[in-house]
Design a protein around this motif. Structure first.
Motif, PDB file in Angstrom:
ATOM      1  N   GLN A   1       0.833  -1.206   0.000  1.00  0.00           N
ATOM      2  CA  GLN A   1       0.000   0.000   0.000  1.00  0.00           C
ATOM      3  C   GLN A   1       0.863   1.250   0.000  1.00  0.00           C
ATOM      4  O   GLN A   1       0.601   2.202  -0.732  1.00  0.00           O
TER       5      GLN A   1
ATOM      6  N   LEU B   1       2.247   1.985  -3.471  1.00  0.00           N
ATOM      7  CA  LEU B   1       1.328   2.578  -4.427  1.00  0.00           C
ATOM      8  C   LEU B   1       1.020   4.021  -4.074  1.00  0.00           C
ATOM      9  O   LEU B   1       0.820   4.854  -4.950  1.00  0.00           O
TER      10      LEU B   1
ATOM     11  N   SER C   1     -15.169   6.113  -2.544  1.00  0.00           N
ATOM     12  CA  SER C   1     -13.824   5.977  -1.980  1.00  0.00           C
ATOM     13  C   SER C   1     -13.627   6.954  -0.834  1.00  0.00           C
ATOM     14  O   SER C   1     -13.091   6.594   0.219  1.00  0.00           O
TER      15      SER C   1
ATOM     16  N   PHE D   1      -8.679  -3.161  -0.674  1.00  0.00           N
ATOM     17  CA  PHE D   1      -7.638  -2.929  -1.666  1.00  0.00           C
ATOM     18  C   PHE D   1      -7.407  -4.155  -2.559  1.00  0.00           C
ATOM     19  O   PHE D   1      -6.768  -4.056  -3.597  1.00  0.00           O
TER      20      PHE D   1
ATOM     21  N   VAL E   1      -7.844  -4.176  -6.473  1.00  0.00           N
ATOM     22  CA  VAL E   1      -6.877  -3.389  -7.238  1.00  0.00           C
ATOM     23  C   VAL E   1      -5.705  -4.251  -7.691  1.00  0.00           C
ATOM     24  O   VAL E   1      -5.144  -4.049  -8.775  1.00  0.00           O
TER      25      VAL E   1
ATOM     26  N   TYR F   1     -11.443  -0.151  -8.951  1.00  0.00           N
ATOM     27  CA  TYR F   1     -10.516   0.890  -8.518  1.00  0.00           C
ATOM     28  C   TYR F   1     -10.993   1.741  -7.354  1.00  0.00           C
ATOM     29  O   TYR F   1     -10.311   2.675  -6.958  1.00  0.00           O
TER      30      TYR F   1
ATOM     31  N   TYR G   1      -8.328   1.674  -4.786  1.00  0.00           N
ATOM     32  CA  TYR G   1      -7.128   2.444  -5.080  1.00  0.00           C
ATOM     33  C   TYR G   1      -7.292   3.900  -4.649  1.00  0.00           C
ATOM     34  O   TYR G   1      -6.462   4.447  -3.925  1.00  0.00           O
ATOM     35  N   HIS G   2      -8.393   4.504  -5.063  1.00  0.00           N
ATOM     36  CA  HIS G   2      -8.631   5.894  -4.671  1.00  0.00           C
ATOM     37  C   HIS G   2      -8.803   6.005  -3.160  1.00  0.00           C
ATOM     38  O   HIS G   2      -8.367   6.967  -2.544  1.00  0.00           O
TER      39      HIS G   2
ATOM     40  N   LEU H   1      -7.341   4.211  -0.968  1.00  0.00           N
ATOM     41  CA  LEU H   1      -6.018   4.151  -0.347  1.00  0.00           C
ATOM     42  C   LEU H   1      -5.334   5.518  -0.373  1.00  0.00           C
ATOM     43  O   LEU H   1      -4.787   5.975   0.629  1.00  0.00           O
TER      44      LEU H   1
ATOM     45  N   CYS I   1      -6.610  12.175  -7.560  1.00  0.00           N
ATOM     46  CA  CYS I   1      -7.575  11.108  -7.843  1.00  0.00           C
ATOM     47  C   CYS I   1      -8.416  11.456  -9.072  1.00  0.00           C
ATOM     48  O   CYS I   1      -8.680  10.590  -9.906  1.00  0.00           O
TER      49      CYS I   1
END
Lengths: 290, 293
Positions: free
Chosen positions: A280, A283, B88, B110, B113, B170, B173-174, B176, B219
């Motif tokens: 994490q 990324l 997100s 997560f 992703v 995703y 991802y955003h 995170l 983002c």
């Protein structure tokens, strides 16, 4: 400021206050957990089932008979083992070259003094925004004229090239934290340029290297567009292409397909379960600095 | 030390491999793409210079359908910005404010992703399967038979059906990135707001979200440029079909170049994709103003 802390102490509050309605939060979070995990759970269960279970008797339950033969079939008929090794070779080589070349370039770009350094740096950073599509036709034509399609290099070279920009940027942000005095004292102790690079910089950059490796791994392991176009020979297919071919030719039996999907997914999840935090962080490092 | 910093041989050796790869695989091909885009070429016969005709065809021809692919990509971008990012953000705000199981939720959200888009795509093909897919089976068990569709085979549903998994994948991802952003907000600021009597909602909307602007900007840029570049999921699920209903710029590019051998026209699409990515990245950077904190 001190007064605030005593205020907290009197009220018995913690530094991060708990929410008032944890129940609602948990319902939302657990709902989203299910949304994330359920498709994967379903994939895992049908990878172990027979068609008649998947298609009616037992759609979402655990398999009645655990059919590991599906995995055997995916390995033998679907050739997943071979594709797995191909993916590992391509990804491994890409990571190696990306790390080595980017680290070297990054040192020259951030620490050494030469004319045109700024411009070179800007050009490399341009690579961050260029989509991989932009190059696909010319790269394909170059590879074809060199008779290099259907080889590991056909993927390793472009993957490395497209991973470089991000890698240089991540290395750059780590390298900025290494004090120049360290290099200077090494220089006084008689180290040359290469000595400083290998004995001072390299060991200090290990955390950055793992960050770059993770980032590059995810890109190379999952890449589809180049792999699908550059590779037609089954000897060099990577996992994503292999799965595409298997699923295209093997439409009626879902079990082995599920097994193939699981085979492609397990290694990533296994690594992730051991080092989720590091992954994490990697990324985040890749995104925020860009 | 200065001598070491200016060691020409070392500089050359250090920069050479990366420069060769970068120039050979990125810079030169982009220039080549730009050149091809002004030509009519099928890869076998001689190239014929035709000026900007490819671009004119690109934006006017009904049959090539490029404007529609851009609209599709923009629709995906809008959906990501207004549906995916708020989800997100909500998740990131929830789990970053000290809830039990913070790490667990973080880790689980997560997972999608990390998984290869091909795997996710194949999995959703099965989910959407009109007869045995879990979506239609679920609708049937709920007695909503009339809601069942051949999700990927019908003109009306195909586009949304390919966008759903993309958005789904995703969110994590955003989340995170936003989570990291929330965590970097100094606890003192939040504490101070609380002492001034702000409740949780007010802390989120008045303190954290404004401080999160730089992350949200990143983002949004990722969501929009990612939508313009989207390929894998659509290629796996429909390949752009049925009858171009779910076509996006990159699937059209691949089918033009490698399906119909229209190298010049395909290159014009490639150049347009690069241009659009840069254009939107700059516009978004201008629109969302952020101060440095």
């Amino acid at each position: 400021m001190k007064k605030n802390y005593t205020y907290n102490e009197i009220n018995g509050k913690k530094a991060t206050p708990r929410e008032k309605f944890p129940l609602i939060s948990y319902i939302v979070l657990i709902f989203w957990t299910l949304v994330c995990v359920f498709p994967l759970y379903w994939m895992f269960t049908f990878s172990l089932k027979e068609n008649n279970e998947i298609f009616g008797d037992n759609v979402i339950g655990l398999p009645e008979k655990w059919l590991f033969s599906n995995y055997k079939e995916a390995m033998e008929v679907g050739n997943m083992g071979k594709y797995f090794i191909n993916s590992a070779i391509v990804t491994g080589a890409t990571i190696l070259f990306t790390v080595v070349f980017a680290l070297m370039a990054c040192y020259a770009l951030t620490r050494m003094k030469w004319r045109g350094r700024e411009m070179a740096n800007n050009i490399f950073m341009l690579g961050l925004t260029v989509p991989i599509h932009a190059a696909i036709l010319p790269v394909f034509l170059i590879l074809r004229s060199l008779k290099m399609t259907n080889s590991y290099q056909a993927l390793i070279v472009p993957y490395t090239a497209f991973a470089l920009a991000m890698a240089i940027m991540i290395f750059g942000s780590f390298m900025a934290n290494i004090p120049e005095e360290l290099e200077e004292s090494a220089c006084i102790d008689g180290c040359g340029t290469f000595g400083i690079f290998f004995k001072i910089i390299l060991p200090l950059m290990l955390p950055a290297i793992s960050t770059v490796a993770i980032f590059t791994f995810l890109q190379a392991w999952n890449e589809l567009m180049f792999a699908v176009i550059f590779i037609s020979d089954s000897d060099y297919r990577t996992l994503p292409v292999g799965i595409q071919t298997l699923c295209g030719s093997y439409t009626t039996k879902w079990g082995p397909i599920g097994a193939a999907l699981c085979i492609a997914t397990f290694p990533t999840l296994l690594v992730y379960s051991f080092m989720s935090k590091k992954i994490q962080e990697s990324l985040i490092a890749g995104a925020i600095k860009g | 030390m200065d001598k070491i910093r200016k060691n020409k041989l070392a500089i050359f050796l250090f920069i050479f491999p990366a420069a060769v790869l970068f120039i050979g695989i990125i810079i030169v091909p982009i220039i080549m793409s730009a050149i091809y885009s002004f030509h009519d070429w099928d890869g076998i016969t001689d190239m014929k210079f035709i000026g900007v005709k490819n671009y004119i065809e690109l934006f006017t021809s009904e049959s090539a359908g490029f404007p529609k692919t851009i609209l599709n990509a923009l629709l995906l971008a809008i959906l990501s910005v207004f549906i995916q990012l708020p989800i997100s953000l909500a998740l990131a705000l929830r789990i970053s404010r000290g809830i039990k199981g913070e790490r667990f939720f973080m880790t689980v959200f997560f997972i999608p992703v990390l998984i290869s888009t091909v795997v996710i795509g194949q999995l959703w093909l099965k989910i959407y399967n009109p007869r045995y897919g879990i979506l239609n089976v679920a609708l049937e068990t709920l007695g909503l038979d009339s809601w069942c569709h051949t999700w990927l085979g019908e003109q009306e549903t195909a586009l949304m059906a390919v966008f759903m998994p993309t958005l789904w994948q995703y969110v994590g991802y955003h989340m995170l990135l936003m989570y990291a952003g929330v965590k970097s907000v100094s606890p003192d600021v939040i504490e101070a707001a609380k002492i001034d009597g702000a409740n949780g909602w007010q802390v989120s909307t008045r303190i954290i979200i404004p401080l999160l602007k730089p992350v949200i900007k990143i983002c949004v840029i990722f969501a929009v440029t990612g939508s313009l570049k989207a390929f894998d999921m659509i290629y796996v699920l429909t390949g752009g079909g049925p009858d171009h209903a779910s076509e996006v710029p990159s699937t059209l590019m691949v089918s033009m170049i490698f399906g119909q051998s229209r190298y010049g026209f395909g290159s014009a699409i490639a150049v347009s994709i690069i241009f659009l990515c840069f254009f939107f990245a700059i516009v978004i950077k201008r629109c969302i103003k952020t101060e440095e904190y």
